[in-house]
Design a protein around this motif. Structure first.
Motif, mmCIF file in Angstrom:
data_model
loop_
_atom_site.group_PDB
_atom_site.id
_atom_site.type_symbol
_atom_site.label_atom_id
_atom_site.label_comp_id
_atom_site.label_asym_id
_atom_site.label_seq_id
_atom_site.Cartn_x
_atom_site.Cartn_y
_atom_site.Cartn_z
ATOM 1 N N CYS A 99 19.560 -0.103 -0.475
ATOM 2 C CA CYS A 99 19.222 0.393 -0.098
ATOM 3 C C CYS A 99 17.762 0.126 0.711
ATOM 4 O O CYS A 99 17.465 -0.650 0.511
ATOM 5 C CB CYS A 99 19.002 2.140 -0.264
ATOM 6 S SG CYS A 99 20.735 2.813 -0.655
ATOM 7 N N GLY A 100 17.271 0.125 1.949
ATOM 8 C CA GLY A 100 16.160 -0.033 2.601
ATOM 9 C C GLY A 100 15.916 0.756 4.459
ATOM 10 O O GLY A 100 16.862 1.408 4.435
ATOM 11 N N LYS A 101 15.008 0.624 4.954
ATOM 12 C CA LYS A 101 14.224 1.168 5.926
ATOM 13 C C LYS A 101 14.977 -0.460 6.727
ATOM 14 O O LYS A 101 14.052 -0.846 6.428
ATOM 15 C CB LYS A 101 12.934 1.247 5.755
ATOM 16 C CG LYS A 101 12.388 2.020 7.341
ATOM 17 C CD LYS A 101 11.370 3.004 7.263
ATOM 18 C CE LYS A 101 11.290 3.908 6.872
ATOM 19 N NZ LYS A 101 9.697 4.765 7.026
ATOM 20 N N ARG A 112 16.619 5.008 7.543
ATOM 21 C CA ARG A 112 17.435 4.185 6.029
ATOM 22 C C ARG A 112 18.711 4.467 5.884
ATOM 23 O O ARG A 112 19.718 5.680 6.589
ATOM 24 C CB ARG A 112 17.064 5.652 4.979
ATOM 25 C CG ARG A 112 17.450 4.876 3.334
ATOM 26 C CD ARG A 112 16.657 6.122 2.359
ATOM 27 N NE ARG A 112 16.723 6.118 0.900
ATOM 28 C CZ ARG A 112 18.306 6.508 0.383
ATOM 29 N NH1 ARG A 112 18.679 7.273 0.054
ATOM 30 N NH2 ARG A 112 17.901 5.005 -1.117
ATOM 31 N N LEU A 164 17.315 -5.208 7.004
ATOM 32 C CA LEU A 164 16.296 -3.769 6.350
ATOM 33 C C LEU A 164 15.025 -4.200 5.777
ATOM 34 O O LEU A 164 14.685 -6.263 4.748
ATOM 35 C CB LEU A 164 17.518 -3.489 5.319
ATOM 36 C CG LEU A 164 18.149 -2.436 5.932
ATOM 37 C CD1 LEU A 164 18.953 -2.909 6.622
ATOM 38 C CD2 LEU A 164 19.038 -1.947 4.321
ATOM 39 N N SER A 165 13.940 -3.785 5.770
ATOM 40 C CA SER A 165 13.032 -4.151 4.524
ATOM 41 C C SER A 165 13.447 -2.821 2.709
ATOM 42 O O SER A 165 13.945 -1.722 3.616
ATOM 43 C CB SER A 165 11.757 -2.684 5.507
ATOM 44 O OG SER A 165 10.341 -2.774 4.327
ATOM 45 N N LEU A 166 13.551 -3.587 1.921
ATOM 46 C CA LEU A 166 14.788 -3.434 0.865
ATOM 47 C C LEU A 166 13.341 -2.414 0.171
ATOM 48 O O LEU A 166 12.340 -2.407 -0.316
ATOM 49 C CB LEU A 166 14.476 -3.853 0.359
ATOM 50 C CG LEU A 166 15.521 -4.955 0.726
ATOM 51 C CD1 LEU A 166 16.509 -6.115 -0.549
ATOM 52 C CD2 LEU A 166 16.936 -4.241 1.674
ATOM 53 N N GLU A 167 13.876 -0.723 -0.144
ATOM 54 C CA GLU A 167 12.912 0.315 -0.880
ATOM 55 C C GLU A 167 12.290 -0.158 -2.509
ATOM 56 O O GLU A 167 11.757 0.255 -3.168
ATOM 57 C CB GLU A 167 13.786 1.454 -0.896
ATOM 58 C CG GLU A 167 15.272 1.260 -1.135
ATOM 59 C CD GLU A 167 15.670 3.275 -1.015
ATOM 60 O OE1 GLU A 167 15.507 4.009 -0.218
ATOM 61 O OE2 GLU A 167 16.088 3.467 -1.670
ATOM 62 N N SER A 194 16.732 2.258 -6.877
ATOM 63 C CA SER A 194 15.664 2.709 -6.758
ATOM 64 C C SER A 194 15.749 3.951 -6.987
ATOM 65 O O SER A 194 16.674 4.498 -7.716
ATOM 66 C CB SER A 194 15.349 2.474 -4.890
ATOM 67 O OG SER A 194 16.104 3.527 -4.795
#
Length: 307
Positions: free
Chosen positions: A191-193, A270, A211-214, A73
């Motif tokens: 990674c994600g939130k 995150r 996770l909501s992926l970034e 990302s």
């Protein structure tokens, strides 16, 4: 490291920049070789070390085209460059106006006037400017004319094939996680939130971080993976499920991580997750008890593997 976007180039006051240029869309070993050479040149001459890259992906601005899935990302790219020791990261907005720049305009207006380069480092397949008219020969000739050095780095190979982001995406798609790691020079990381999910894991006794992926990541096959989780400077081990959870008939793909030996509220925070090893594919369990038993086995295997 200072991040300077293209609409802020006029704020840049340094000079004699030693600049690595590229899409660097995977920051794999081949990209690292180019950037490392820029760092060496900068250190040798006491110049600032810099990287120029592009955002968004060029294919995002071409109608009817779709960019390939991401290996890193934007946030990860910035973190990795900073860890390498880069002083400045110049992020050029790739828009229709930039796409129309001719080769000499790119060199004169951006490299010389804005970024004040002393040395430019690129890979031997580097192309730039309108319709990719610019190449390494033009870069070198313009360097001779304007007084900057152009250093061309031969592509890095592994197993008699060039290391490339396309190759890494293919390895990930086919589940060859360890081979992808060798070409990346690090574990593949997503990674994600953490967002609210269905909370099914919690009800089963295994609370997971959903996770909501970034970014639109290049994803490996669906299934359960042994992972390492990075949060607030600490590393944990865990088991992650990537897929549709067929037992519960999910319609959308999800990425859920059970972090071993962790307690706390992670919502809104995150996480970065290293994909270490494939454990098993997704299964449709007839009863929740079977699912719980399988999850216990997955966690036991993960603990034995990573502890």
């Amino acid at each position: 490291m200072q991040v300077i976007t293209s609409n802020e180039y006029n704020k840049f006051r340094d000079s004699n920049t030693c600049l690595a240029i590229g899409a660097f869309d995977g920051l794999h070993k081949g990209h690292q070789l180019i950037i490392s050479q820029a760092l060496k040149e900068a250190k040798k001459n006491n110049y600032p070390a810099a990287v120029l890259s592009f955002h968004p992906h060029p294919l995002e601005i071409i109608p009817g085209k779709n960019p390939p899935p991401s290996i890193v990302s934007r946030q990860q790219k910035i973190s990795l460059l900073e860890a390498m020791g880069v002083d400045y990261y110049f992020e050029q907005e790739f828009n229709q106006e930039f796409a129309q720049l001719r080769a000499e305009e790119f060199i004169n207006n951006i490299l010389l006037a804005s970024l004040r380069v002393n040395t430019v480092v690129v890979g031997d397949d580097f192309r730039f400017a309108y319709k990719n008219e610019g190449n390494v020969e033009i870069l070198k000739k313009m360097g001779e004319l304007h007084g900057y050095q152009a250093k061309i780095i031969s592509q890095l190979h592994a197993s008699d094939d060039r290391i490339s982001s396309t190759r890494i995406r293919s390895l990930l798609k086919n589940g060859k996680i360890k081979k992808a790691k060798k070409l990346l020079g690090r574990s593949y990381q997503i990674c994600g939130k953490v967002v609210h999910g269905k909370k099914r894991g919690r009800k089963l006794g295994f609370p997971t971080a959903n996770l909501s992926l970034e970014t639109n990541y290049a994803l490996p096959p669906e299934g359960v993976y042994a992972v390492k989780v990075h949060h607030c400077g600490k590393e944990y081990i865990g088991a992650a499920n990537l897929g549709y959870n067929p037992t519960f008939n999910n319609q959308d793909i999800s990425f859920e991580v059970y972090i071993l030996d962790f307690e706390g509220d992670l919502y809104g925070q995150r996480l970065c997750v290293d994909i270490i090893e494939f454990i098993r594919g997704e299964k449709d369990f007839a009863a929740k008890e079977e699912l719980i038993n399988q999850m216990q086995q997955d966690i036991l295997y993960t603990r034995e593997l990573l502890c």
